[in-house]
Design an enzyme around this catalytic site. Structure first.
Site, PDB file in Angstrom:
ATOM      1  N   HIS A  14       0.871  -1.179   0.000  1.00  0.00           N
ATOM      2  CA  HIS A  14       0.000   0.000   0.000  1.00  0.00           C
ATOM      3  C   HIS A  14       0.910   1.231   0.000  1.00  0.00           C
ATOM      4  CE1 HIS A  14      -3.358  -2.547   1.351  1.00  0.00           C
ATOM      5  NE2 HIS A  14      -4.169  -1.518   1.152  1.00  0.00           N
TER       6      HIS A  14
ATOM      7  N   GLU B 199      -1.169   6.478  -1.129  1.00  0.00           N
ATOM      8  CA  GLU B 199      -2.608   6.641  -0.887  1.00  0.00           C
ATOM      9  C   GLU B 199      -2.808   7.886  -0.027  1.00  0.00           C
ATOM     10  OE1 GLU B 199      -4.231   3.580   1.604  1.00  0.00           O
ATOM     11  OE2 GLU B 199      -6.308   4.066   1.122  1.00  0.00           O
TER      12      GLU B 199
HETATM   13  O1  LIG Z   1      -7.066   1.508   1.953  1.00  0.00           O
HETATM   14  C1  LIG Z   1      -6.419   1.035   2.894  1.00  0.00           C
HETATM   15  N1  LIG Z   1      -5.200   1.535   3.189  1.00  0.00           N
HETATM   16  C2  LIG Z   1      -4.424   1.038   4.188  1.00  0.00           C
HETATM   17  N2  LIG Z   1      -4.831   0.039   4.980  1.00  0.00           N
HETATM   18  C3  LIG Z   1      -6.044  -0.497   4.734  1.00  0.00           C
HETATM   19  C4  LIG Z   1      -6.880  -0.036   3.711  1.00  0.00           C
HETATM   20  N3  LIG Z   1      -8.015  -0.761   3.743  1.00  0.00           N
HETATM   21  C5  LIG Z   1      -7.885  -1.626   4.744  1.00  0.00           C
HETATM   22  N4  LIG Z   1      -6.701  -1.481   5.360  1.00  0.00           N
HETATM   23  C6  LIG Z   1      -6.179  -2.199   6.529  1.00  0.00           C
HETATM   24  O2  LIG Z   1      -5.784  -3.496   6.149  1.00  0.00           O
HETATM   25  C7  LIG Z   1      -6.105  -4.396   7.188  1.00  0.00           C
HETATM   26  C8  LIG Z   1      -6.049  -5.822   6.712  1.00  0.00           C
HETATM   27  O3  LIG Z   1      -6.990  -6.111   5.745  1.00  0.00           O
HETATM   28  C9  LIG Z   1      -7.442  -3.884   7.671  1.00  0.00           C
HETATM   29  O4  LIG Z   1      -7.749  -4.359   8.957  1.00  0.00           O
HETATM   30  C10 LIG Z   1      -7.227  -2.378   7.627  1.00  0.00           C
HETATM   31  O5  LIG Z   1      -6.666  -1.937   8.856  1.00  0.00           O
HETATM   32 ZN   LIG Z   2      -6.286  -1.516   0.679  1.00  0.00          ZN
END
Ligand SMILES: O=c1[nH]cnc2c1ncn2[C@@H]1O[C@H](CO)[C@@H](O)[C@H]1O
Ligand SMILES: [Zn+2]
Length: 387
Positions: free
Chosen positions: A215, A218
């Protein structure tokens, strides 16, 4: 006649989008529960923290709470979904329903991620979490097949970037590599937690010839993307929307790519874009303003994803629908996004190629040629589905 058939330039209908064989690379298991399942599991597991008990109210609550304009507040909503996903039974159920729901939306291949370390509160061990989710996916694939929908689901194991278990989770992903897990990811709040904090995990996975996505770009900008690619060696970028900060569009429409944006495009780095999620966390102002429009025009390797179907009230078909409305995309555009996604999946090359040639292209061809057979019943031979 040499011009393209007018039918292929028409906006695809909701039903055509649903029937198109689709590929999903970025979807969180703990962000995709049915609201009714959250309510049910809270009752049966004795979880007391829910803000609402009625499924409809709960569904609205998740969307509203996630619609805050900040990633940190968006992530707070996960305490409730993670809260009810602490037993083997709950994990199997949620994973099975995930596969069923994606298949019903016309998804033929999905990589679904979750953080095993968040499911240990009631005593499960890491490997038990992984096995429960894998069993659930297999059960969901089987149920989908009984309804004539074909889907394959692979798991991505996520490590939380604020925690310090990334190497352990990377080892877990590697141990289950030929048993349902196709790769690794890091997620959670981005600002203050750069990907290089987990360099040991990424270096380990590289030595094992394994795959990972990060990630990045973002809630935080170019430095995060640069680290993810050039320090950590990510195969794909989760979101990556902020790569737009390295692209200049002049008044005359001329486009200039900075070094990082040029690298991302030249190396065909897959961007796992999630439009609705980005609107909720403030990474984009509207669908029409979402960088995906420009990035697609510039031929970056863009893919379209859901991120969190519960928090965003979405699915892959819905995301495509929003983009069709904003940018006038046709079935050819949707096929382009889909082939991009399949090329970027973490399963072996021969399987990706077969998915593209034997599932995705024939499915889109069937939709695109439907106008030639106006009397054929619309319900037969749904694209990408059937025993
Ligand atoms: O868009 C996002 N950006 C960063 N972290 C996220 C996003 N969506 C979810 N999670 C994180 O990923 C974990 C595991 O699936 C989730 O529990 C959430 O804290
Ligand atoms: Zn995500």
């Amino acid at each position: 006649m040499t011009s393209e058939p007018r039918q292929n330039r028409a906006a695809p209908t909701v039903e055509q989008i649903r029937r198109a064989p689709k590929v999903l690379l970025h979807d969180h298991l703990d962000g995709g529960l049915r609201a009714g399942t959250v309510a049910d599991l809270a009752r049966t597991t004795g979880y007391r923290g829910l803000p609402e008990t009625d499924a409809g109210e709960l569904d609205r609550w998740f969307r509203a709470a996630a619609d805050s304009g900040s990633l940190e507040r968006y992530l707070e909503t996960f305490s409730h979904t993670v809260g009810v996903m602490q037993s083997r039974g709950a994990l199997v159920r949620v994973a099975a329903e995930c596969a069923e729901d994606l298949a019903a939306d016309g998804v033929v291949y999905a990589e679904v991620r979750y953080a095993p370390e968040q499911h240990l509160a009631a005593g499960l061990a890491l490997h038990e979490v992984v096995e429960a989710v894998n069993d659930g996916f297999r059960e969901g694939e089987r149920r989908a097949r009984e309804r004539g929908n074909r889907i394959r689901v692979g798991a991505l194991l996520t490590a939380m970037r604020h925690a310090a278990r990334a190497l352990e989770i990377a080892r877990l992903a590697n141990a289950y590599r030929d048993a349902g897990v196709v790769g690794f990811d890091i997620a959670g709040a981005e600002a203050g937690y750069p990907p290089t904090r987990h360099l040991d995990a990424f270096e380990y996975l590289k030595r094992e010839n394994n795959h990972f996505t990060i990630h990045a770009g973002e809630a935080f900008g170019l430095p995060s993307i640069w680290q993810a690619l050039q320090w950590c060696g990510a195969d794909r970028l989760g979101h990556g929307v902020r790569i737009i900060d390295d692209i200049e569009v002049g008044d005359d429409g001329r486009v200039r790519l900075g070094r990082l944006a040029a690298y991302v495009r030249d190396k065909r780095v897959p961007l796992e874009m999630c439009p609705t999620s980005n609107l909720q966390t403030g990474a984009a102002a509207s669908y029409a303003d979402h960088p995906i429009g420009l990035l697609r025009r510039l031929h970056f390797r863009v893919t379209v994803n859901t991120d969190n179907r519960l928090m965003s009230g979405t699915g892959v078909s819905r995301e495509f629908g929003h983009l069709v409305d904003a940018f006038g995309y046709t079935l050819d555009d949707l096929q382009w996004f889909t082939v991009n996604a399949m090329k970027s999946a973490f399963i072996p090359f021969d399987e990706r190629l077969a998915m593209i040639n034997d599932v995705i292209k024939p499915g889109f061809a069937q939709l695109k040629s439907a106008w030639l057979f106006p009397d054929a019943p619309a319900t037969s031979g749904a694209a990408g589905s059937g025993g």
